[in-house]
Design an enzyme around this catalytic site. Structure first.
Site, PDB file in Angstrom:
ATOM      1  N   SER A   1      22.225  88.074-108.798  1.00  0.00           N
ATOM      2  CA  SER A   1      22.018  89.092-109.827  1.00  0.00           C
ATOM      3  C   SER A   1      22.949  88.946-111.015  1.00  0.00           C
ATOM      4  CB  SER A   1      22.184  90.490-109.217  1.00  0.00           C
ATOM      5  OG  SER A   1      21.186  90.747-108.266  1.00  0.00           O
TER       6      SER A   1
ATOM      7  N   PHE B   1      28.319 109.415-109.125  1.00  0.00           N
ATOM      8  CA  PHE B   1      27.828 110.353-108.127  1.00  0.00           C
ATOM      9  C   PHE B   1      28.102 109.937-106.686  1.00  0.00           C
ATOM     10  CE2 PHE B   1      25.170 110.665-111.950  1.00  0.00           C
ATOM     11  CZ  PHE B   1      25.460 111.981-112.295  1.00  0.00           C
TER      12      PHE B   1
ATOM     13  N   HIS C   1      18.214  93.228 -98.417  1.00  0.00           N
ATOM     14  CA  HIS C   1      19.289  92.471 -97.757  1.00  0.00           C
ATOM     15  C   HIS C   1      19.513  92.963 -96.328  1.00  0.00           C
ATOM     16  CE1 HIS C   1      20.591  89.824-100.923  1.00  0.00           C
ATOM     17  NE2 HIS C   1      20.857  90.813-101.764  1.00  0.00           N
TER      18      HIS C   1
ATOM     19  N   HIS D   1      15.319  88.869-109.601  1.00  0.00           N
ATOM     20  CA  HIS D   1      14.965  87.835-108.612  1.00  0.00           C
ATOM     21  C   HIS D   1      14.087  88.487-107.557  1.00  0.00           C
ATOM     22  CE1 HIS D   1      17.737  89.877-105.951  1.00  0.00           C
ATOM     23  NE2 HIS D   1      18.642  89.831-106.918  1.00  0.00           N
TER      24      HIS D   1
ATOM     25  N   HIS E   1      17.978  86.218-101.168  1.00  0.00           N
ATOM     26  CA  HIS E   1      17.047  86.317-102.291  1.00  0.00           C
ATOM     27  C   HIS E   1      15.941  85.291-102.143  1.00  0.00           C
ATOM     28  CE1 HIS E   1      20.424  88.102-105.041  1.00  0.00           C
ATOM     29  NE2 HIS E   1      20.026  88.930-104.093  1.00  0.00           N
TER      30      HIS E   1
END
Length: 538
Positions: free
Chosen positions: A115, A292, A342, A380, A462
């Site tokens: 990423s 958050f 993942h 991806h 990925h």
């Protein structure tokens, strides 16, 4: 019976059969006429499509992290089945966009990308290496000294700021995670999110969180997770007890952000929970910083009311940024689509994909296609697969059926699911006695269920195939085929006339047809000519 009567009867019979075939309905109402009408309507829309030759005042990138084509397909089916439909006929919000292309996601040094390198490519317009953020391929991963001012890259965020536009980022991950970080930071290691993470001090590298506060104080909206990257270690987190992965340099970056905004006499808010978030008045807020969660925000399926929905953060961001008459740039990332993949957990991932699609719909409803370029894409893919030969409408998280109402059995006489992974933690070869588990009594629609995988890995990897680009708005037609991923940044800059495309002669402004004024002038000239003709010759 008379021959003519027989012939007439035969013709009537055949006509009736044709009409019956044309108009009689199948169980779900999809006749031959239905499919013809569907295609004809789509054909009419395609024939009427015209390129939007305008300058993009606003640019929004909706980034579904890890949202490959198989994820989009499975999510659309899930969306339909949640409405008690079969599901396959559904479309997600961004699938209605008129322009679609493909993006080649490889990094400069990697066949299957990460990423960090991909985000750097589609934000800066330059492909780079695996693990690098905001710097070109001359830098070496994890080597601080390899990064210099010459290797650093500017992005669509910087270019938009230079053009006087407002900028913001919204994500469900830590705001220092790879995708959002690639907008504003420069580092040879994506994991150097706070000072405690840096393990190479030969050079002059600054952690990502510090870069956000020290060098990017003019980003107007920052919403996501990751408080622990900004707070001192062993201090109290307002929600989650003691910070154990915090900063070791003694800095409280959240307080520093507030102090800087106060010194600049700006209208600002820092919030850490949903209650405070809902109390914000965007009309009275210039700068908003919301963290958050101590880490990443929760998965959508277990979010509850503790954290704002991605669509709510999107709405807040647009309402704040759109006050700038010069326009804005906004990133909205559905980052946890990737994380669930993942983990090998398709249920979590697909529900996050639906939340992401809802955010896109919100963005569409708050902007105008005439002046806002909206791009939805992924960085991806994953090794996530959808297979077997299940019946239309078969539960997307269920077993592949035999088209007779029963689960289809594999060669080991055990059922298998439609959704699986090529590799990941669901790989049965790592589980004793190294035989594929029997799923007959397993709830495969449970959010904690891990889909089975062919190759056992601790974390599913990925995928290396192309991902889709969906676009609407000014210059969206420039996405039209198979593109290198870094091309996306160039289209954004060209469409909004920023960065290296800031000159009116080198951006979308040069392509805008001068129609309105010319049309008036041409009409007036025509009237003048006709009037002259009438006066002189009649």
């Amino acid at each position: 019976m008379d021959t003519k009567v027989c012939l007439l009867y035969f013709i009537m019979l055949q006509t009736g059969l044709v009409l019956a075939a044309e108009y009689s309905y199948s169980a779900n109402g999809e006749t031959r006429k239905h499919w013809n009408d569907l295609a004809n309507n789509e054909l009419k829309k395609a024939k009427q499509m015209q390129p939007n030759l305008a300058v993009a005042k606003n640019v929004i990138v909706f980034l579904g992290d890890g949202m490959g084509v198989s994820t989009v397909t499975a999510a659309r089916i899930l969306q339909g089945q949640l409405k008690n439909k079969t599901g396959e006929e559904e479309l997600l919000s961004f699938e209605h966009f008129p322009h679609v292309g493909l993006s080649k996601t490889y990094n400069q040094d990697a066949q299957t990308a990460d990423s960090a390198g991909t985000a750097t490519a589609y934000f800066s317009g330059i492909k780079t290496n695996f693990g690098l953020i905001g710097c070109d391929a001359r830098a070496r991963r994890g080597k601080c000294a390899s990064m210099s001012e010459e290797t650093k890259l500017k992005t669509i965020l910087h270019w938009s700021q230079q053009a006087g536009k407002s900028v913001g980022l919204v994500t469900t991950t830590r705001v220092t995670h790879a995708t959002p970080a690639a907008l504003y930071a420069h580092t040879p290691e994506r994991n150097w999110e706070n000072d405690a993470d840096i393990d190479d001090h030969v050079g002059n590298c600054t952690d990502i969180a510090a870069q956000l506060i020290d060098a990017n104080i003019d980003i107007q909206v920052i919403l996501g997770g990751g408080r622990e990257k900004f707070l001192k270690n062993n201090t109290d987190d307002p929600q989650s007890g003691t910070i154990t992965n915090g900063r070791t340099d003694g800095r409280d970056l959240i307080q520093e952000w507030q102090d800087k905004q106060k010194k600049l006499k700006r209208s600002y808010k820092y919030v850490w929970n949903n209650t405070a978030f809902k109390d914000i008045n965007p009309a009275e807020t210039e700068y908003l910083f919301g963290l958050f969660n101590k880490g990443h925000m929760k998965f959508e399926i277990e979010r509850g009311n503790d954290e704002p929905h991605l669509k709510e953060m999107t709405e807040m961001a647009i309402k704040i940024l759109s006050k700038n008459e010069k326009g804005f740039f906004l990133l909205v990332e559905g980052g946890r689509i990737d994380h669930a993949h993942h983990y090998g957990q398709a249920v979590r991932s697909l529900h996050d994909t639906l939340a992401f699609a809802d955010a896109v719909q919100t963005g569409m409803s708050l902007t105008d296609t005439k002046d806002t370029l909206v791009i939805t894409t992924a960085d991806h893919s994953h090794t996530f697969t959808m297979g077997g030969y299940p019946t239309r409408g078969n539960p997307i998280f269920g077993f592949t059926d035999d088209r007779k109402g029963h689960a289809l059995l594999a060669k080991d006489n055990k059922p298998f699911t439609t959704l699986n992974y090529a590799n990941g933690p669901g790989g049965y070869a790592a589980i004793e006695p190294k035989v594929r588990p029997n799923l007959t009594n397993t709830n495969t629609a449970d959010m904690n269920y891990r889909q089975q995988a062919g190759v056992p890995l601790e974390s599913e990897s990925h995928g290396g195939e192309d991902v889709a680009i969906y676009a609407q708005g000014p210059m969206a037609h420039l996405f039209h085929g198979v593109h290198e991923q870094h091309y996306i940044a160039h289209v954004m800059a060209y469409a909004s006339c920023v960065g290296s495309y800031s000159s009116p002669n080198s951006c979308a402004e040069a392509d805008v047809p001068i129609t309105s004024n010319c049309g008036i002038i041409e009409s007036n000239i025509l009237i003048l000519v006709l009037t002259t003709f009438l006066l002189c010759f009649l």
